[in-house]
Write an enzyme that holds these catalytic residues in place. Structure first.
Site, short mmCIF file in Angstrom:
data_model
loop_
_atom_site.label_atom_id
_atom_site.label_comp_id
_atom_site.label_asym_id
_atom_site.label_seq_id
_atom_site.Cartn_x
_atom_site.Cartn_y
_atom_site.Cartn_z
N ARG A 86 0.83 -1.21 0.00
CA ARG A 86 0.00 0.00 0.00
C ARG A 86 0.86 1.26 0.00
O ARG A 86 0.52 2.27 0.62
CB ARG A 86 -0.96 0.00 1.20
CG ARG A 86 -1.92 -1.17 1.24
CD ARG A 86 -2.88 -1.18 0.06
NE ARG A 86 -3.67 -2.38 0.09
CZ ARG A 86 -3.34 -3.53 -0.51
NH1 ARG A 86 -2.22 -3.61 -1.23
NH2 ARG A 86 -4.10 -4.60 -0.43
N SER A 97 -10.76 1.06 3.49
CA SER A 97 -10.03 0.69 4.71
C SER A 97 -9.28 1.91 5.23
O SER A 97 -8.44 2.48 4.53
CB SER A 97 -9.05 -0.44 4.41
OG SER A 97 -9.75 -1.61 4.05
N GLU A 128 -4.55 4.69 6.02
CA GLU A 128 -4.35 4.39 4.61
C GLU A 128 -4.73 5.57 3.73
O GLU A 128 -4.00 5.88 2.78
CB GLU A 128 -5.13 3.12 4.21
CG GLU A 128 -4.87 2.69 2.80
CD GLU A 128 -5.39 1.28 2.50
OE1 GLU A 128 -5.73 1.02 1.35
OE2 GLU A 128 -5.47 0.45 3.43
#
Length: 343
Positions: free
Chosen positions: A159, A237, A335
């Site tokens: 990520r 998320s 995130e």
């Protein structure tokens, strides 16, 4: 002034001082270059699906990416697909399934635009875009040149990417993916998806079956945008799964013997953030004023009625982060990209 909240999936964010849409890559480069010459504050806005904007808005120039175009070329047993940054990501995935291009089907249903995928190294259910990206075309604001960066130059990790680590440097203009010409998915690498499909890990299934299974799982978690489902008013998320060193894992074992984990190729251990959050006392549906944890997915923080503020959302995020740290000694990291605000 343009209110930015409607351009985000959270429905949060104040006004932009100046706002413009870029319909071509050339126009986008021109807008950004001119703003840089003026030393103006700038924000390049994509689909707004991985973004938390401050209530105060953005005191600068906002450029919304609205570029379109997909070109396709064959390269042996692969198809090379070059896509403008403003194209819808899930529309690209749907087309790849229809055309028999394998490699991104498990990322079905992810909201946002193509240009954001290399920044976040977007991924789901055992696939991420770093596995298929061949190169990224970007405007380098430092050198004032349009550059083509090979995948190895993008600094991809979980990520994360070189783009994300220095958000002010590059503006993504387009992405080239190399996909296998096959009616079968890539090897199924995620246990939950394998269970949904009724196959063993490593099996390959028809592309259509993989896409429908992923969409079903994501809908069950409120992760496919749906105006009728308040759980989808989120940024996806909110926290990444922590990746721990051996020493950190040993410390967590003392706090939570037998904690769930996924071994990583480099010897690190990835821990499910959702498990940490739930075990720290924050279940699905946990509310703090007008915001809550999704009733379907522990990692999503939502604005269910559309009446919340970014300050409300961040207060809940801090409560969850601090609660996990106090109980387990593990620090959760957001995130979504934060603009004008921070945890």
């Amino acid at each position: 002034m343009e209110i930015l909240a409607p351009y985000t999936t959270l429905g949060l964010g104040g006004p932009a001082r100046d706002f413009a849409e870029a319909g071509t890559a050339e126009q986008l480069v021109s807008l950004v270059a001119e703003a840089d010459r003026q030393a103006a504050r700038t924000l390049v806005l994509g689909g707004g699906s991985n973004l938390v904007l401050a209530d105060e808005g953005f005191d600068g120039q906002v450029f919304r990416v609205a570029t379109e175009g997909v070109s396709v070329a064959r390269d042996g047993e692969q198809v090379v697909v070059t896509v403008e940054a403003g194209e819808d990501w899930d529309a690209l995935v749907a087309r790849s399934v229809e055309e028999g291009w394998s490699g991104i089907e498990c990322m079905s249903g992810i909201p946002g635009l193509v240009g954001s995928t290399p920044i976040q190294n977007v991924g789901a259910y055992g696939q991420d875009v770093s596995q298929t990206i061949r190169c990224v075309r970007a405007y380098d604001r430092r050198t004032r040149q349009v550059v083509d960066l090979e995948a190895r130059q993008c600094g991809f990790s979980y990520r994360d990417s070189a783009f994300k680590r220095d958000l002010s440097r590059h503006v993504v203009l387009g992405v080239t993916y190399a996909l296998e010409i096959s009616g079968l998915s890539g090897p199924i690498a995620y246990k939950e998806l394998a269970g949904r499909l009724g196959v063993e890990l490593g099996a390959r299934v028809p592309l259509e079956a993989a896409r429908e299974a992923v969409l079903g799982l994501r809908r069950g978690k409120g992760m496919v945008l749906d105006p009728a489902d308040p759980d989808t008013r989120s940024a996806g998320s909110f926290f990444t799964n922590p990746v721990l060193t051996a020493a950190q894992a040993e410390d967590l074992e003392a706090h939570a013997p037998g904690f769930p984990r996924w071994a990583q190729p480099d010897g690190m251990l990835k821990v499910p953030a959702a498990w940490l959050i739930e075990q720290a006392g924050y279940p699905k549906g946990y509310e703090r004023g007008p915001v809550r944890i999704s009733t379907k997915h522990t990692l999503a923080l939502t604005n269910p009625t559309g009446t919340a503020t970014t300050a409300d959302l961040l207060a809940l995020a801090r409560e969850v982060r601090d609660g996990v740290l106090e109980k387990f000694g593990v620090t959760l990291v957001n995130e979504p990209v934060m603009v004008g605000c921070a945890l």
